[in-house]
Design a protein around this motif. Structure first.
Motif, PDB file in Angstrom:
ATOM      1  N   MET A   1       0.824  -1.204   0.000  1.00  0.00           N
ATOM      2  CA  MET A   1       0.000   0.000   0.000  1.00  0.00           C
ATOM      3  C   MET A   1       0.863   1.261   0.000  1.00  0.00           C
ATOM      4  N   LEU A   2       1.834   1.307   0.917  1.00  0.00           N
ATOM      5  CA  LEU A   2       2.687   2.489   1.029  1.00  0.00           C
ATOM      6  C   LEU A   2       3.525   2.677  -0.231  1.00  0.00           C
ATOM      7  N   ARG A   3       4.018   1.590  -0.793  1.00  0.00           N
ATOM      8  CA  ARG A   3       4.796   1.693  -2.034  1.00  0.00           C
ATOM      9  C   ARG A   3       3.928   2.259  -3.158  1.00  0.00           C
ATOM     10  N   GLY A   4       2.663   1.877  -3.194  1.00  0.00           N
ATOM     11  CA  GLY A   4       1.754   2.404  -4.210  1.00  0.00           C
ATOM     12  C   GLY A   4       1.506   3.893  -4.041  1.00  0.00           C
ATOM     13  N   VAL A   5       1.349   4.323  -2.799  1.00  0.00           N
ATOM     14  CA  VAL A   5       1.153   5.758  -2.521  1.00  0.00           C
ATOM     15  C   VAL A   5       2.405   6.532  -2.919  1.00  0.00           C
ATOM     16  N   TRP A   6       3.568   5.999  -2.559  1.00  0.00           N
ATOM     17  CA  TRP A   6       4.838   6.644  -2.896  1.00  0.00           C
ATOM     18  C   TRP A   6       4.966   6.802  -4.414  1.00  0.00           C
ATOM     19  N   ARG A   7       4.692   5.717  -5.130  1.00  0.00           N
ATOM     20  CA  ARG A   7       4.787   5.769  -6.593  1.00  0.00           C
ATOM     21  C   ARG A   7       3.762   6.742  -7.193  1.00  0.00           C
ATOM     22  N   ALA A   8       2.567   6.777  -6.652  1.00  0.00           N
ATOM     23  CA  ALA A   8       1.520   7.667  -7.168  1.00  0.00           C
ATOM     24  C   ALA A   8       1.904   9.132  -6.975  1.00  0.00           C
ATOM     25  N   VAL A   9       2.432   9.465  -5.809  1.00  0.00           N
ATOM     26  CA  VAL A   9       2.807  10.859  -5.533  1.00  0.00           C
ATOM     27  C   VAL A   9       3.966  11.291  -6.431  1.00  0.00           C
ATOM     28  N   VAL A  10       4.963  10.423  -6.571  1.00  0.00           N
ATOM     29  CA  VAL A  10       6.103  10.758  -7.434  1.00  0.00           C
ATOM     30  C   VAL A  10       5.650  10.885  -8.893  1.00  0.00           C
ATOM     31  N   THR A  11       4.733  10.030  -9.315  1.00  0.00           N
ATOM     32  CA  THR A  11       4.220  10.101 -10.687  1.00  0.00           C
ATOM     33  C   THR A  11       3.462  11.405 -10.922  1.00  0.00           C
ATOM     34  N   ALA A  12       2.619  11.782  -9.975  1.00  0.00           N
ATOM     35  CA  ALA A  12       1.894  13.062 -10.100  1.00  0.00           C
ATOM     36  C   ALA A  12       2.884  14.224 -10.140  1.00  0.00           C
ATOM     37  N   HIS A  13       3.928  14.133  -9.334  1.00  0.00           N
ATOM     38  CA  HIS A  13       4.942  15.185  -9.283  1.00  0.00           C
ATOM     39  C   HIS A  13       5.646  15.314 -10.631  1.00  0.00           C
ATOM     40  N   VAL A  14       6.042  14.191 -11.222  1.00  0.00           N
ATOM     41  CA  VAL A  14       6.756  14.262 -12.502  1.00  0.00           C
ATOM     42  C   VAL A  14       5.845  14.801 -13.608  1.00  0.00           C
ATOM     43  N   VAL A  15       4.589  14.442 -13.590  1.00  0.00           N
ATOM     44  CA  VAL A  15       3.654  14.965 -14.600  1.00  0.00           C
ATOM     45  C   VAL A  15       3.530  16.486 -14.460  1.00  0.00           C
ATOM     46  N   ALA A  16       3.384  16.957 -13.233  1.00  0.00           N
ATOM     47  CA  ALA A  16       3.258  18.402 -13.007  1.00  0.00           C
ATOM     48  C   ALA A  16       4.541  19.133 -13.405  1.00  0.00           C
ATOM     49  N   VAL A  17       5.680  18.564 -13.070  1.00  0.00           N
ATOM     50  CA  VAL A  17       6.961  19.198 -13.402  1.00  0.00           C
ATOM     51  C   VAL A  17       7.154  19.275 -14.915  1.00  0.00           C
ATOM     52  N   LEU A  18       6.765  18.219 -15.616  1.00  0.00           N
ATOM     53  CA  LEU A  18       6.942  18.219 -17.071  1.00  0.00           C
ATOM     54  C   LEU A  18       6.002  19.208 -17.776  1.00  0.00           C
ATOM     55  N   GLY A  19       4.955  19.621 -17.108  1.00  0.00           N
ATOM     56  CA  GLY A  19       4.072  20.626 -17.681  1.00  0.00           C
ATOM     57  C   GLY A  19       4.652  22.031 -17.626  1.00  0.00           C
ATOM     58  N   GLN A  20       5.548  22.281 -16.709  1.00  0.00           N
ATOM     59  CA  GLN A  20       6.069  23.629 -16.510  1.00  0.00           C
ATOM     60  C   GLN A  20       6.786  24.210 -17.733  1.00  0.00           C
ATOM     61  N   PRO A  21       7.682  23.477 -18.385  1.00  0.00           N
ATOM     62  CA  PRO A  21       8.299  24.071 -19.573  1.00  0.00           C
ATOM     63  C   PRO A  21       7.298  24.293 -20.713  1.00  0.00           C
ATOM     64  N   VAL A  22       6.255  23.486 -20.752  1.00  0.00           N
ATOM     65  CA  VAL A  22       5.212  23.680 -21.766  1.00  0.00           C
ATOM     66  C   VAL A  22       4.513  25.014 -21.522  1.00  0.00           C
ATOM     67  N   PHE A  23       4.144  25.269 -20.270  1.00  0.00           N
ATOM     68  CA  PHE A  23       3.477  26.526 -19.940  1.00  0.00           C
ATOM     69  C   PHE A  23       4.398  27.721 -20.172  1.00  0.00           C
ATOM     70  N   ALA A  24       5.675  27.562 -19.845  1.00  0.00           N
ATOM     71  CA  ALA A  24       6.631  28.644 -20.100  1.00  0.00           C
ATOM     72  C   ALA A  24       6.756  28.889 -21.601  1.00  0.00           C
ATOM     73  N   GLY A  25       6.745  27.815 -22.381  1.00  0.00           N
ATOM     74  CA  GLY A  25       6.819  27.949 -23.833  1.00  0.00           C
ATOM     75  C   GLY A  25       5.610  28.651 -24.416  1.00  0.00           C
ATOM     76  N   VAL A  26       4.428  28.377 -23.853  1.00  0.00           N
ATOM     77  CA  VAL A  26       3.209  29.067 -24.292  1.00  0.00           C
ATOM     78  C   VAL A  26       3.370  30.569 -24.076  1.00  0.00           C
ATOM     79  N   TYR A  27       3.879  30.932 -22.904  1.00  0.00           N
ATOM     80  CA  TYR A  27       4.093  32.353 -22.594  1.00  0.00           C
ATOM     81  C   TYR A  27       5.130  32.963 -23.532  1.00  0.00           C
ATOM     82  N   LEU A  28       6.241  32.256 -23.723  1.00  0.00           N
ATOM     83  CA  LEU A  28       7.317  32.794 -24.563  1.00  0.00           C
ATOM     84  C   LEU A  28       6.926  32.881 -26.035  1.00  0.00           C
ATOM     85  N   SER A  29       5.910  32.124 -26.434  1.00  0.00           N
ATOM     86  CA  SER A  29       5.454  32.198 -27.825  1.00  0.00           C
ATOM     87  C   SER A  29       4.490  33.367 -28.044  1.00  0.00           C
ATOM     88  N   GLY A  30       4.214  34.111 -26.979  1.00  0.00           N
ATOM     89  CA  GLY A  30       3.414  35.321 -27.135  1.00  0.00           C
ATOM     90  C   GLY A  30       2.047  35.296 -26.476  1.00  0.00           C
TER      91      GLY A  30
END
Length: 131
Positions: A1-30
């Motif tokens: 159970m705990l390993r599943g929670v750990w993996r889920a939180v890290v997975t959500a974190h990586v998804v959110a982090v990978l969105g950041q350069p996309v959002f920055a790129g949207v801004y930089l494109s005007g």
């Protein structure tokens, strides 16, 4: 159970982090709305890192594995510096620290999905392969 929670939180974190350069790129494109998305994403990333830190403390207490805590603590420090550098407009620090943070979270994500948290789990896998 705990390993599943750990993996889920890290997975959500990586998804959110990978969105950041996309959002920055949207801004930089005007598109000025991209800056608001990037700022909201920063709040999500920082919050997920703090949740991940709490889960890492539980992993350390229950499974006696300290590496998740220390890695997450380093990420929390880097992401906090990243957050404040971004709000201050210090792009000379914000951009390279962002690249480092993304790389570190991706490496952590890979380790979490490939490396077992405790010896019992590793032994169970070996026994299953040997059988």
């Amino acid at each position: 159970m705990l390993r599943g929670v750990w993996r889920a939180v890290v997975t959500a974190h990586v998804v959110a982090v990978l969105g950041q350069p996309v959002f920055a790129g949207v801004y930089l494109s005007g598109d000025f709305d991209g800056l608001g998305m990037h700022a909201a994403g920063a709040d999500v990333v920082t919050s997920l890192c703090l949740v991940q830190l709490v889960v890492a403390i539980v992993v350390w207490a229950r499974l006696r594995r300290s590496w998740p805590f220390y890695v997450t603590l380093a990420l929390a420090v880097a992401e906090t510096a990243q957050y404040f550098a971004g709000t201050a407009g210090a792009l000379w620090l914000h951009v390279p620290l962002g690249v480092f943070t993304i790389a570190a979270v991706v490496v952590l994500f890979t380790a979490v999905w490939l490396r077992p948290l405790d010896r019992r789990e590793a032994l169970d896998r070996r026994e299953a392969v040997d059988a």
